[in-house]
Design a protein around this motif. Structure first.
Motif, PDB file in Angstrom:
ATOM      1  N   ALA A 136       0.872  -1.173   0.000  1.00  0.00           N
ATOM      2  CA  ALA A 136       0.000   0.000   0.000  1.00  0.00           C
ATOM      3  C   ALA A 136       0.910   1.225   0.000  1.00  0.00           C
ATOM      4  O   ALA A 136       1.799   1.338   0.832  1.00  0.00           O
ATOM      5  CB  ALA A 136      -0.900   0.008   1.227  1.00  0.00           C
ATOM      6  N   GLY A 137       0.718   2.108  -0.949  1.00  0.00           N
ATOM      7  CA  GLY A 137       1.568   3.303  -1.025  1.00  0.00           C
ATOM      8  C   GLY A 137       2.735   3.099  -1.979  1.00  0.00           C
ATOM      9  O   GLY A 137       2.610   2.423  -3.002  1.00  0.00           O
ATOM     10  N   GLU A 152      12.365   4.006  -4.622  1.00  0.00           N
ATOM     11  CA  GLU A 152      10.930   3.819  -4.458  1.00  0.00           C
ATOM     12  C   GLU A 152      10.208   4.356  -5.680  1.00  0.00           C
ATOM     13  O   GLU A 152      10.648   5.322  -6.302  1.00  0.00           O
ATOM     14  CB  GLU A 152      10.430   4.569  -3.219  1.00  0.00           C
ATOM     15  CG  GLU A 152      10.848   3.957  -1.917  1.00  0.00           C
ATOM     16  CD  GLU A 152      10.233   4.672  -0.719  1.00  0.00           C
ATOM     17  OE1 GLU A 152       9.824   5.851  -0.843  1.00  0.00           O
ATOM     18  OE2 GLU A 152      10.148   4.036   0.332  1.00  0.00           O
ATOM     19  N   LEU A 153       9.083   3.707  -6.004  1.00  0.00           N
ATOM     20  CA  LEU A 153       8.226   4.150  -7.101  1.00  0.00           C
ATOM     21  C   LEU A 153       6.849   4.457  -6.558  1.00  0.00           C
ATOM     22  O   LEU A 153       6.350   3.742  -5.683  1.00  0.00           O
ATOM     23  CB  LEU A 153       8.093   3.064  -8.171  1.00  0.00           C
ATOM     24  CG  LEU A 153       9.312   2.731  -9.009  1.00  0.00           C
ATOM     25  CD1 LEU A 153       8.998   1.584  -9.942  1.00  0.00           C
ATOM     26  CD2 LEU A 153       9.762   3.941  -9.786  1.00  0.00           C
ATOM     27  N   GLU A 154       6.237   5.490  -7.086  1.00  0.00           N
ATOM     28  CA  GLU A 154       4.867   5.810  -6.723  1.00  0.00           C
ATOM     29  C   GLU A 154       3.979   5.372  -7.876  1.00  0.00           C
ATOM     30  O   GLU A 154       4.066   5.916  -8.978  1.00  0.00           O
ATOM     31  CB  GLU A 154       4.707   7.306  -6.468  1.00  0.00           C
ATOM     32  CG  GLU A 154       3.334   7.656  -6.002  1.00  0.00           C
ATOM     33  CD  GLU A 154       3.367   8.681  -4.884  1.00  0.00           C
ATOM     34  OE1 GLU A 154       2.278   9.044  -4.446  1.00  0.00           O
ATOM     35  OE2 GLU A 154       4.441   9.092  -4.472  1.00  0.00           O
ATOM     36  N   LEU A 155       3.148   4.356  -7.610  1.00  0.00           N
ATOM     37  CA  LEU A 155       2.270   3.794  -8.632  1.00  0.00           C
ATOM     38  C   LEU A 155       0.828   3.841  -8.147  1.00  0.00           C
ATOM     39  O   LEU A 155       0.560   3.716  -6.950  1.00  0.00           O
ATOM     40  CB  LEU A 155       2.667   2.343  -8.933  1.00  0.00           C
ATOM     41  CG  LEU A 155       4.089   2.113  -9.452  1.00  0.00           C
ATOM     42  CD1 LEU A 155       4.395   0.624  -9.513  1.00  0.00           C
ATOM     43  CD2 LEU A 155       4.262   2.749 -10.815  1.00  0.00           C
ATOM     44  N   ALA A 156      -0.101   3.992  -9.078  1.00  0.00           N
ATOM     45  CA  ALA A 156      -1.533   3.950  -8.753  1.00  0.00           C
ATOM     46  C   ALA A 156      -1.922   2.512  -8.406  1.00  0.00           C
ATOM     47  O   ALA A 156      -1.191   1.564  -8.683  1.00  0.00           O
ATOM     48  CB  ALA A 156      -2.342   4.447  -9.952  1.00  0.00           C
ATOM     49  N   SER A 157      -3.076   2.349  -7.821  1.00  0.00           N
ATOM     50  CA  SER A 157      -3.552   1.007  -7.470  1.00  0.00           C
ATOM     51  C   SER A 157      -3.643   0.134  -8.718  1.00  0.00           C
ATOM     52  O   SER A 157      -4.091   0.594  -9.768  1.00  0.00           O
ATOM     53  CB  SER A 157      -4.929   1.086  -6.807  1.00  0.00           C
ATOM     54  OG  SER A 157      -4.823   1.788  -5.600  1.00  0.00           O
ATOM     55  N   GLY A 158      -3.222  -1.129  -8.595  1.00  0.00           N
ATOM     56  CA  GLY A 158      -3.284  -2.052  -9.709  1.00  0.00           C
ATOM     57  C   GLY A 158      -2.212  -3.116  -9.618  1.00  0.00           C
ATOM     58  O   GLY A 158      -1.431  -3.168  -8.666  1.00  0.00           O
ATOM     59  N   ASP A 159      -2.174  -3.996 -10.624  1.00  0.00           N
ATOM     60  CA  ASP A 159      -1.171  -5.064 -10.709  1.00  0.00           C
ATOM     61  C   ASP A 159      -0.135  -4.681 -11.761  1.00  0.00           C
ATOM     62  O   ASP A 159      -0.498  -4.269 -12.877  1.00  0.00           O
ATOM     63  CB  ASP A 159      -1.833  -6.387 -11.108  1.00  0.00           C
ATOM     64  CG  ASP A 159      -2.678  -6.965  -9.983  1.00  0.00           C
ATOM     65  OD1 ASP A 159      -2.278  -6.805  -8.811  1.00  0.00           O
ATOM     66  OD2 ASP A 159      -3.734  -7.555 -10.275  1.00  0.00           O
ATOM     67  N   ARG A 190       6.417  -9.271  -9.894  1.00  0.00           N
ATOM     68  CA  ARG A 190       5.019  -8.830  -9.973  1.00  0.00           C
ATOM     69  C   ARG A 190       4.666  -8.171  -8.653  1.00  0.00           C
ATOM     70  O   ARG A 190       4.954  -8.699  -7.577  1.00  0.00           O
ATOM     71  CB  ARG A 190       4.103 -10.007 -10.242  1.00  0.00           C
ATOM     72  CG  ARG A 190       2.667  -9.594 -10.421  1.00  0.00           C
ATOM     73  CD  ARG A 190       1.799 -10.714 -10.881  1.00  0.00           C
ATOM     74  NE  ARG A 190       0.402 -10.272 -10.969  1.00  0.00           N
ATOM     75  CZ  ARG A 190      -0.493 -10.861 -11.711  1.00  0.00           C
ATOM     76  NH1 ARG A 190      -0.174 -11.918 -12.417  1.00  0.00           N
ATOM     77  NH2 ARG A 190      -1.722 -10.402 -11.744  1.00  0.00           N
ATOM     78  N   VAL A 191       3.983  -7.005  -8.742  1.00  0.00           N
ATOM     79  CA  VAL A 191       3.622  -6.243  -7.548  1.00  0.00           C
ATOM     80  C   VAL A 191       2.165  -5.820  -7.665  1.00  0.00           C
ATOM     81  O   VAL A 191       1.724  -5.394  -8.728  1.00  0.00           O
ATOM     82  CB  VAL A 191       4.518  -4.990  -7.413  1.00  0.00           C
ATOM     83  CG1 VAL A 191       4.056  -4.111  -6.265  1.00  0.00           C
ATOM     84  CG2 VAL A 191       5.968  -5.363  -7.245  1.00  0.00           C
ATOM     85  N   THR A 192       1.441  -5.950  -6.562  1.00  0.00           N
ATOM     86  CA  THR A 192       0.080  -5.446  -6.476  1.00  0.00           C
ATOM     87  C   THR A 192       0.085  -4.242  -5.556  1.00  0.00           C
ATOM     88  O   THR A 192       0.508  -4.342  -4.395  1.00  0.00           O
ATOM     89  CB  THR A 192      -0.885  -6.512  -5.919  1.00  0.00           C
ATOM     90  OG1 THR A 192      -0.858  -7.651  -6.795  1.00  0.00           O
ATOM     91  CG2 THR A 192      -2.298  -5.981  -5.817  1.00  0.00           C
ATOM     92  N   VAL A 193      -0.385  -3.108  -6.074  1.00  0.00           N
ATOM     93  CA  VAL A 193      -0.474  -1.891  -5.279  1.00  0.00           C
ATOM     94  C   VAL A 193      -1.924  -1.717  -4.885  1.00  0.00           C
ATOM     95  O   VAL A 193      -2.812  -1.718  -5.759  1.00  0.00           O
ATOM     96  CB  VAL A 193       0.048  -0.655  -6.054  1.00  0.00           C
ATOM     97  CG1 VAL A 193      -0.100   0.604  -5.229  1.00  0.00           C
ATOM     98  CG2 VAL A 193       1.485  -0.867  -6.495  1.00  0.00           C
ATOM     99  N   ARG A 194      -2.202  -1.586  -3.573  1.00  0.00           N
ATOM    100  CA  ARG A 194      -3.585  -1.436  -3.092  1.00  0.00           C
ATOM    101  C   ARG A 194      -3.909   0.016  -2.879  1.00  0.00           C
ATOM    102  O   ARG A 194      -3.120   0.843  -2.612  1.00  0.00           O
ATOM    103  CB  ARG A 194      -3.774  -2.190  -1.784  1.00  0.00           C
ATOM    104  CG  ARG A 194      -3.574  -3.677  -1.925  1.00  0.00           C
ATOM    105  CD  ARG A 194      -3.720  -4.316  -0.585  1.00  0.00           C
ATOM    106  NE  ARG A 194      -2.623  -3.718   0.181  1.00  0.00           N
ATOM    107  CZ  ARG A 194      -1.782  -4.341   0.986  1.00  0.00           C
ATOM    108  NH1 ARG A 194      -1.935  -5.513   1.243  1.00  0.00           N
ATOM    109  NH2 ARG A 194      -0.812  -3.787   1.607  1.00  0.00           N
TER     110      ARG A 194
END
Length: 185
Positions: free
Chosen positions: A74-75, A150-157, A181-185
């Motif tokens: 998350a984040g 660090e990367l700032e990504l929107a929610s998604g896979d 593979r990363v899931t961002v909540r």
């Protein structure tokens, strides 16, 4: 008369004044039966530079790169790239900041949205002008050098590809790591 006008007048009269001061050069008679002189340059061996002795650069072997990221987060997404040296000698690693990678030294990354071919990062047309810092590290025999960002990504896979691009013992070097593979909540 103001100083500006005096300077302007001097500037405008300068060509006429110079022409009156110079003397005409004598006219030279034409030369009959002249021949051009061709000089053959000395051959330069292939692979060498003029005036610089050749230097052998050993491309390092035994280097591997591993990209580490949490599977779900998350984040901001923390990334770690480990460059491990399994070779017989120490390796001097060097890398500069990348204008297309938000001024990061390493790991350099490309982020794809899972299920599509959409590149989420780096975005095309958003290069930055980065300081020309150069990071230099030594990976001894059996040791690893760690790079983080660090990367700032929107929610998604996402699938994140990572690599080290720079130099190893003075030779150009690019080490790719296995994508994660990363899931961002």
């Amino acid at each position: 008369m103001s100083l500006r006008l005096a300077l302007l007048a001097a500037l405008l009269l300068w060509p006429a004044w110079i022409g009156a001061q110079s003397t005409a050069l004598p006219e030279l008679p034409p030369v009959e039966n002249w021949q051009p002189i061709f000089v053959e340059p000395a051959p330069i061996p292939v692979g060498t530079s003029v005036g610089v002795p050749p230097v052998a650069v050993a491309v390092p072997t035994g280097l591997t790169a591993t990209l580490i990221a949490p599977r779900s987060v998350a984040g901001r997404v923390p990334l770690t790239l480990k460059v491990a040296n399994a070779g017989a000698a120490a390796v001097q690693l060097g890398a500069g900041r990348d204008n297309d990678q938000n001024c990061a030294v390493a790991p350099l990354v490309r982020v794809l949205r899972v299920g599509t071919r959409e590149v989420v990062y780096p975005l095309a047309g958003e290069p930055r002008l980065c300081a020309q810092d150069f990071r230099s590290d030594t990976a001894g025999k059996g040791e690893a050098v760690t790079y983080t960002r660090e990367l700032e990504l929107a929610s998604g896979d996402y699938m994140i590809e990572g690599w080290f691009a720079g130099s190893g013992n003075g030779a150009s070097l690019k080490l790719s790591a296995q994508p994660v593979r990363v899931t961002v909540r």
